[in-house]
Enzyme design. Structure first.
Site, PDB file in Angstrom:
ATOM      1  CE1 TYR A 257      -1.810  -8.268  -1.595  1.00 47.30           C
ATOM      2  CE2 TYR A 257      -3.867  -9.312  -0.931  1.00 47.30           C
ATOM      3  CZ  TYR A 257      -3.097  -8.163  -1.100  1.00 47.30           C
ATOM      4  OH  TYR A 257      -3.616  -6.934  -0.774  1.00 47.30           O
TER       5      TYR A 257
ATOM      6  CG  ASP B 143     -12.509   4.704   2.750  1.00 46.07           C
ATOM      7  OD1 ASP B 143     -12.928   4.143   1.723  1.00 46.07           O
ATOM      8  OD2 ASP B 143     -11.765   4.137   3.578  1.00 46.07           O
TER       9      ASP B 143
ATOM     10  NE  ARG C   4      -3.403   1.910   2.955  1.00 47.91           N
ATOM     11  CZ  ARG C   4      -4.642   1.629   2.614  1.00 47.91           C
ATOM     12  NH1 ARG C   4      -4.983   0.415   2.258  1.00 47.91           N
ATOM     13  NH2 ARG C   4      -5.565   2.544   2.647  1.00 47.91           N
TER      14      ARG C   4
HETATM   15  C1  FAD Z   1      -7.803  -4.062   6.040  1.00 49.54           C
HETATM   16  C2  FAD Z   1      -8.095  -3.279   4.797  1.00 49.54           C
HETATM   17  C3  FAD Z   1      -7.713  -3.778   3.553  1.00 49.54           C
HETATM   18  C4  FAD Z   1      -8.021  -3.061   2.380  1.00 49.54           C
HETATM   19  N1  FAD Z   1      -7.651  -3.591   1.165  1.00 49.54           N
HETATM   20  C5  FAD Z   1      -7.979  -2.926   0.027  1.00 49.54           C
HETATM   21  C6  FAD Z   1      -7.603  -3.455  -1.258  1.00 49.54           C
HETATM   22  O1  FAD Z   1      -6.972  -4.509  -1.370  1.00 49.54           O
HETATM   23  N2  FAD Z   1      -7.975  -2.751  -2.369  1.00 49.54           N
HETATM   24  C7  FAD Z   1      -8.664  -1.571  -2.298  1.00 49.54           C
HETATM   25  O2  FAD Z   1      -8.973  -0.971  -3.353  1.00 49.54           O
HETATM   26  N3  FAD Z   1      -9.032  -1.059  -1.094  1.00 49.54           N
HETATM   27  C8  FAD Z   1      -8.703  -1.686   0.058  1.00 49.54           C
HETATM   28  N4  FAD Z   1      -9.049  -1.166   1.277  1.00 49.54           N
HETATM   29  C9  FAD Z   1      -9.812   0.099   1.323  1.00 49.54           C
HETATM   30  C10 FAD Z   1      -8.907   1.302   1.195  1.00 49.54           C
HETATM   31  O3  FAD Z   1      -7.861   1.236   2.122  1.00 49.54           O
HETATM   32  C11 FAD Z   1      -9.695   2.588   1.401  1.00 49.54           C
HETATM   33  O4  FAD Z   1     -10.923   2.519   0.745  1.00 49.54           O
HETATM   34  C12 FAD Z   1      -8.909   3.768   0.837  1.00 49.54           C
HETATM   35  O5  FAD Z   1      -7.667   3.891   1.488  1.00 49.54           O
HETATM   36  C13 FAD Z   1      -9.699   5.061   0.976  1.00 49.54           C
HETATM   37  O6  FAD Z   1      -8.928   6.113   0.471  1.00 49.54           O
HETATM   38  P1  FAD Z   1      -9.334   7.608   0.775  1.00 49.54           P
HETATM   39  O7  FAD Z   1      -8.306   8.425   0.060  1.00 49.54           O
HETATM   40  O8  FAD Z   1     -10.767   7.829   0.473  1.00 49.54           O
HETATM   41  O9  FAD Z   1      -9.206   7.778   2.353  1.00 49.54           O
HETATM   42  P2  FAD Z   1      -7.964   7.579   3.312  1.00 49.54           P
HETATM   43  O10 FAD Z   1      -6.967   6.664   2.756  1.00 49.54           O
HETATM   44  O11 FAD Z   1      -8.525   7.272   4.664  1.00 49.54           O
HETATM   45  O12 FAD Z   1      -7.279   9.035   3.351  1.00 49.54           O
HETATM   46  C14 FAD Z   1      -7.843  10.095   4.068  1.00 49.54           C
HETATM   47  C15 FAD Z   1      -6.737  11.113   4.352  1.00 49.54           C
HETATM   48  O13 FAD Z   1      -7.337  12.277   4.920  1.00 49.54           O
HETATM   49  C16 FAD Z   1      -6.557  12.720   6.012  1.00 49.54           C
HETATM   50  N5  FAD Z   1      -7.462  13.480   6.902  1.00 49.54           N
HETATM   51  C17 FAD Z   1      -8.499  12.997   7.631  1.00 49.54           C
HETATM   52  N6  FAD Z   1      -9.116  13.988   8.296  1.00 49.54           N
HETATM   53  C18 FAD Z   1      -8.439  15.138   7.986  1.00 49.54           C
HETATM   54  C19 FAD Z   1      -8.592  16.503   8.375  1.00 49.54           C
HETATM   55  N7  FAD Z   1      -9.561  16.895   9.208  1.00 49.54           N
HETATM   56  N8  FAD Z   1      -7.738  17.422   7.863  1.00 49.54           N
HETATM   57  C20 FAD Z   1      -6.725  17.043   7.002  1.00 49.54           C
HETATM   58  N9  FAD Z   1      -6.535  15.758   6.615  1.00 49.54           N
HETATM   59  C21 FAD Z   1      -7.376  14.820   7.091  1.00 49.54           C
HETATM   60  C22 FAD Z   1      -6.028  11.428   6.622  1.00 49.54           C
HETATM   61  O14 FAD Z   1      -4.877  11.667   7.417  1.00 49.54           O
HETATM   62  C23 FAD Z   1      -5.727  10.606   5.372  1.00 49.54           C
HETATM   63  O15 FAD Z   1      -4.423  10.836   4.870  1.00 49.54           O
HETATM   64  C24 FAD Z   1      -8.732  -1.844   2.459  1.00 49.54           C
HETATM   65  C25 FAD Z   1      -9.098  -1.328   3.704  1.00 49.54           C
HETATM   66  C26 FAD Z   1      -8.773  -2.038   4.860  1.00 49.54           C
HETATM   67  C27 FAD Z   1      -9.202  -1.460   6.196  1.00 49.54           C
END
Ligand code: FAD
Length: 371
Positions: free
Chosen positions: A211, A290, A106
């Site tokens: 994996y 997310d 990741r």
């Molecule tokens: C165990 C596990 C396994 C997974 N495996 C997979 C996989 O194999 N394939 C896949 O596609 N997905 C997978 N996922 C899902 C994936 O990790 C998430 O859906 C993805 O990381 C979401 O990305 P995002 O950018 O929306 O949010 P996030 O990655 O959560 O990023 C949000 C960012 O916002 C920042 N932030 C939060 N609040 C604030 C604030 N108030 N001010 C400034 N910054 C802030 C955080 O610090 C973070 O950097 C998995 C999830 C888990 C839990």
């Protein structure tokens, strides 16, 4: 003149959007609460639907050089190892869906996307407290007292999104009562014992997915889902107890036992989810990834959905100069699909039997109809 877009959150979704918009000449500012990015122990699956988006920012060849391209994703009975369903990957998958299926670290994926973003546009240690919409701008107020104005705001701030909270009210995501133990570790610790390319071992009330995450197969990853309703903690630094983990998978197939015996360390993470939200946007503010459709990871599609969102949002912002209309259109185009993936993940039956996966992997965010 192109708009100034503010993005809260430099996760996979926020950075992908930043790279896509910057490539098209938008001014983008990304605000991230963390002080630095770290390569913490976790793997990630990236299927063709996500790779087709990342291809646009020139990442496909690089991903081929850092990711493992498995030949198959097996689904096997926890003890006998009998195959319940096998998804052919490799060239068969690539020909069918127009892009490969990658398994990688990741942190390596995050670093790859980050390398495509203008570094001067990233502001670290900026924790958003709230936004305010006025006729000209969206004003952002951060914990350190600084204030910024942008033309439009994207909440890519993850499952505990502040922006979602301001838009829809305080409401915690639902703890599933289950935890994910996960780690990456050197394959050399297996002393020559080889594992399958990628296998989900289906137990009665728990599972483990194992994996490789590098082309050389020198790093192994696993992630579990185990019932543990009394443990509720979501921190990248929280460690799990190896003894408890090994006990939880007692009786599982030899391959699982070997992996759990070899791993030196493990993280533990509570699994949360939400139901589809009633709305994703508030005039010049919209949610992505997310922040608007968090899900349990049982289809390995959470980050893929955030990446697809980034492509569709880029397309609507290019085509529609009226920001509230563009954001409404984005929500309309995306919601049915992300809700279906959230609900399918929730059931945790994906690939447990012969499964039609065309609707997931065949999606091309550059080609779907925007009307
Ligand atoms: C165990 C596990 C396994 C997974 N495996 C997979 C996989 O194999 N394939 C896949 O596609 N997905 C997978 N996922 C899902 C994936 O990790 C998430 O859906 C993805 O990381 C979401 O990305 P995002 O950018 O929306 O949010 P996030 O990655 O959560 O990023 C949000 C960012 O916002 C920042 N932030 C939060 N609040 C604030 C604030 N108030 N001010 C400034 N910054 C802030 C955080 O610090 C973070 O950097 C998995 C999830 C888990 C839990």
């Amino acid at each position: 003149m192109k708009k100034h877009i503010g993005i809260i959150g430099a996760g996979i979704g926020g950075l992908t959007l930043a790279a896509l918009l910057q490539k098209r000449g938008f001014k983008v500012s990304i605000f991230e609460q963390a002080s630095k990015f770290a390569r913490v122990g976790a793997g990630i699956q990236q299927s063709a639907n996500a790779v087709k988006v990342l291809r646009d920012i020139g990442l496909e060849d690089h991903l081929r050089s850092i990711a493992f391209c498995p030949q198959t994703w097996n689904n096997r009975e926890w003890d006998t190892g009998v195959v319940k369903h096998e998804l052919s990957l490799g060239s068969t998958f690539e020909e069918k869906y127009g892009a490969p299926y990658f398994l990688l670290h990741r942190g390596d994926l995050h670093a790859a996307i980050l390398s495509k973003v203008n570094q001067d546009s990233i502001y670290l240690q900026k924790k958003l407290l709230h936004y305010q919409i006025n006729s000209e701008h969206v004003q952002l107020t951060f914990e350190d007292g600084t204030v910024y104005d942008v033309d439009a705001l994207i909440g890519a701030d993850g499952i505990h999104s502040k922006i979602r909270e301001q838009m829809l009210g305080a409401d915690k995501p639902r703890f599933t009562g289950r935890v994910a133990y996960r780690t990456t570790f050197p394959a050399s610790l297996m002393n020559g014992y080889a594992i399958d390319d990628c296998t989900k071992w289906w137990g009665i009330d728990r599972h483990i997915v194992i994996y490789y995450v590098t082309p050389k197969k020198d790093e192994i990853y696993f992630v579990t889902s185990v019932p543990e309703p009394e443990w509720n903690n979501e921190s990248w630094s929280a460690k799990g107890d190896l003894g408890e983990l090994r006990t939880a998978f007692k009786g599982f197939h030899e391959q699982v036992q070997k992996v759990l015996a070899a791993c030196p360390d493990v993280h533990k993470w509570s699994l949360y989810e939400r139901d589809p939200l009633p709305t994703w946007c508030d005039q010049k503010v919209v949610l992505l990834g997310d922040a608007c459709h968090p899900m349990v990871p049982y289809m390995a599609q959470g980050a893929a959905m955030a990446i697809e969102d980034a492509a569709i949002l880029t397309r609507v912002l290019e085509e529609q100069p009226n920001i509230p209309e563009a954001f409404q259109q984005f929500e309309t185009v995306r919601k049915e699909r992300t809700s279906r993936v959230q609900l399918t993940s929730h059931k945790n039956q994906w690939m447990s039997k012969p499964t039609d996966s065309d609707w997931v992997y065949g999606y091309d965010a550059w080609k779907v109809n925007l009307s």
